[in-house]
Write an enzyme that holds these catalytic residues in place. Sequence first.
Site, PDB file in Angstrom:
ATOM      1  CG  ASN A 132      41.709  36.644  38.538  1.00  0.00           C
ATOM      2  OD1 ASN A 132      42.670  36.059  39.028  1.00  0.00           O
ATOM      3  ND2 ASN A 132      41.740  37.212  37.336  1.00  0.00           N
ATOM      4  CD  GLU A 133      34.979  32.144  39.375  1.00  0.00           C
ATOM      5  OE1 GLU A 133      34.315  33.118  39.784  1.00  0.00           O
ATOM      6  OE2 GLU A 133      34.590  31.418  38.444  1.00  0.00           O
ATOM      7  N   PRO A 134      35.806  34.725  43.405  1.00  0.00           N
ATOM      8  CG  PRO A 134      33.583  34.971  44.099  1.00  0.00           C
ATOM      9  CD  PRO A 134      34.429  34.453  42.971  1.00  0.00           C
TER      10      PRO A 134
ATOM     11  CB  SER B 143      41.148  36.120  43.067  1.00  0.00           C
ATOM     12  OG  SER B 143      40.566  35.033  42.410  1.00  0.00           O
TER      13      SER B 143
END
Length: 640
Positions: free
Chosen positions: A162-164, A166
């Site tokens: 869950n990258e920036p 998300s």
Amino acid sequence: MPRLNLLEETRFEKLPVSVFPDENTASRHVAQRIANLIKEKQANGQQAVLGLATGATPVKVYAELVRMHREEGLSFKNVVTFNLDEYYPMEPTAAQSYVTFMKEQLFNHVDIDMNNVNIPDGTLPLDKVAEYCLNYEQKIIASGGLDLQILGIGRTGHIGFNEPGSAPNSGTRLVTLNDLTRRDASRDFGGKNNVPVKAITMGIGTIFQARDIILMAWNKKKASIIKKAVEGEISSDVPATYLQLSDKVEFILDEEAASELTRFDTPWLVKDCVWDGQMTKKAVIWLANKLNKPILKLTLEDYNSNGMAQLATEFGPVYDINIDVFNKIQHTITGWPGGKPNADDSQRPERALPAKKRSIIFSPHPDDDVISMGGTFIRLADQGHEVHVAYQTSGNTAVWDEDALRFVEFAIDFGKSQNQDVQEMENLYQSMREFLKDKKPNQADTLEIRTVKGLIRKGEAIAGARFAGLPDEHIHFMDLPFYDKGKVQKVVDYEDDIVQTMELLKKVKPHQVFAAGDFADPHGTHKVCFDIILQALTRLRETEDWVADCWLWLYRGAWHEFEIYEIEMAVPLSPQEVERKRLAIFKHQSQKDRPVFPGDDAREFWVRAEDRTSETARAYNQLGFAEYEAIEAFVRWKFD
Ligand code: F6R
């Protein structure tokens, strides 16, 4: 609603954090908690549903679980697992797949029923992924939900993938990986371009539903993202900050990963401190930087209004504290890294005697010497010391394939021009071309190709060391065996490397050893190379008298520098020396323009080196010291 926190010390922390002395102890603690959960469920005839992570972080947790299975009979028969994520696309049998990782680290060594193992499927056609993700969520729910989810944290602040950006209520889905995440993975894939762009990951919402969540982080490399995750504002820029909203989460850290939390980094802001010399130095530098003032201009009011009243009261007047710290830092600056002959050395970083020292610079790769301490290297040689350089590894992974071919072509053409028989070499060349044509990402090169690549770097290192002023007999190529072994074996022992290092040390009997002291990358070559030197010196201390007078100085690699308060020797460089250092770095042609392993920095090595040393010079200047062009920094290793 902010979490009520009655402890002053952890006032800045927005979720529960436990800190362990090191990764091993912390991993054992987490493994014990997992084992307790499994046994408790077993006792009640229930399944334990675990959410699992991959990556470097949980490796020792899994190893401890395997040990518990083997030695203590811990059974995984009642365990159901759901892994957080998988690259997409990804074949389960690929070396980099999380299926392979989980099998190698855990599943192959315990009695888990593989029907109970769930890892997102990286082989699905794109139009089937959304439905598959929904089913993955439903399967977790049907299993009774996750009893415990373990997490690592990426340097982007991702949990799972869950990258920036998300959303906090996101579910299992296909995502695009952040560029930094792909760079971090590039070593496993033999280059960033081979790292898949996408992954299937459980969402933040999925993770939140677990009944217990443990996020683990080890190592200095994670310290700054941990500070943001624990003390920062909740924001989609750092997805791990969402965990502050959970009342089931705990962060388990080693001391290094925790080191930037307020209670460790600037403890005077949260509690009364024991003010030893180092803490005082750190605090005064911090205050000067915060207020953008030179040290000698700091006032009592500055101390009092910035959480340093205790220091002022106990050890003031503050001007005396300022002068004391100022002098200590002033005494780190020396143009004589091998000691100044005929000078009072009581306040100098190095001894005056012997006036002519024997020094060995250990360089993990063939260019670390000139990149990291090229100015000091040149100065030591200029000042007449007997300087040796020891290249610890061949660095043969970091050469482009086409360069290897070019050099063999050169050798063949040269042979032909001298009327030599080059048939065998031509055959070899053809087989190299064949191999390289089908070479898989991250596939180890053949012995011949490795040899050529190593020789390319050797030639460059000789050119660099000669340029710095060394005679050929003081240039040592150790080609430590661990480096090539590590490419084919997972577990390597370092005995041969230690013995070989002891031999060289015994031959030179140095007064000074310079070693790369980079600890940010725990399994990286620099750390291994340092541990080998340390072991060698520690063993030699038992038997050789000269070792008691051998000082070990640490320098840092191309990326990070020591903190100003840590520096014990600061060697200023003149503009001309900076120029000479640059030319020495230029000798490493295979690493110029676009190196094979640039790390997470787009600048060329010489630019990084110059930026770093001029930043250190600027930092000294801002504290009120003389304005130098550049400074190279060293810390002395203290043996127990
Ligand atoms: C792994 C995962 C990632 C990693 C994170 C840290 O399944 O989802 O979030 O936990 O990238 O990776 P390491 O542990 O290699 O530093």
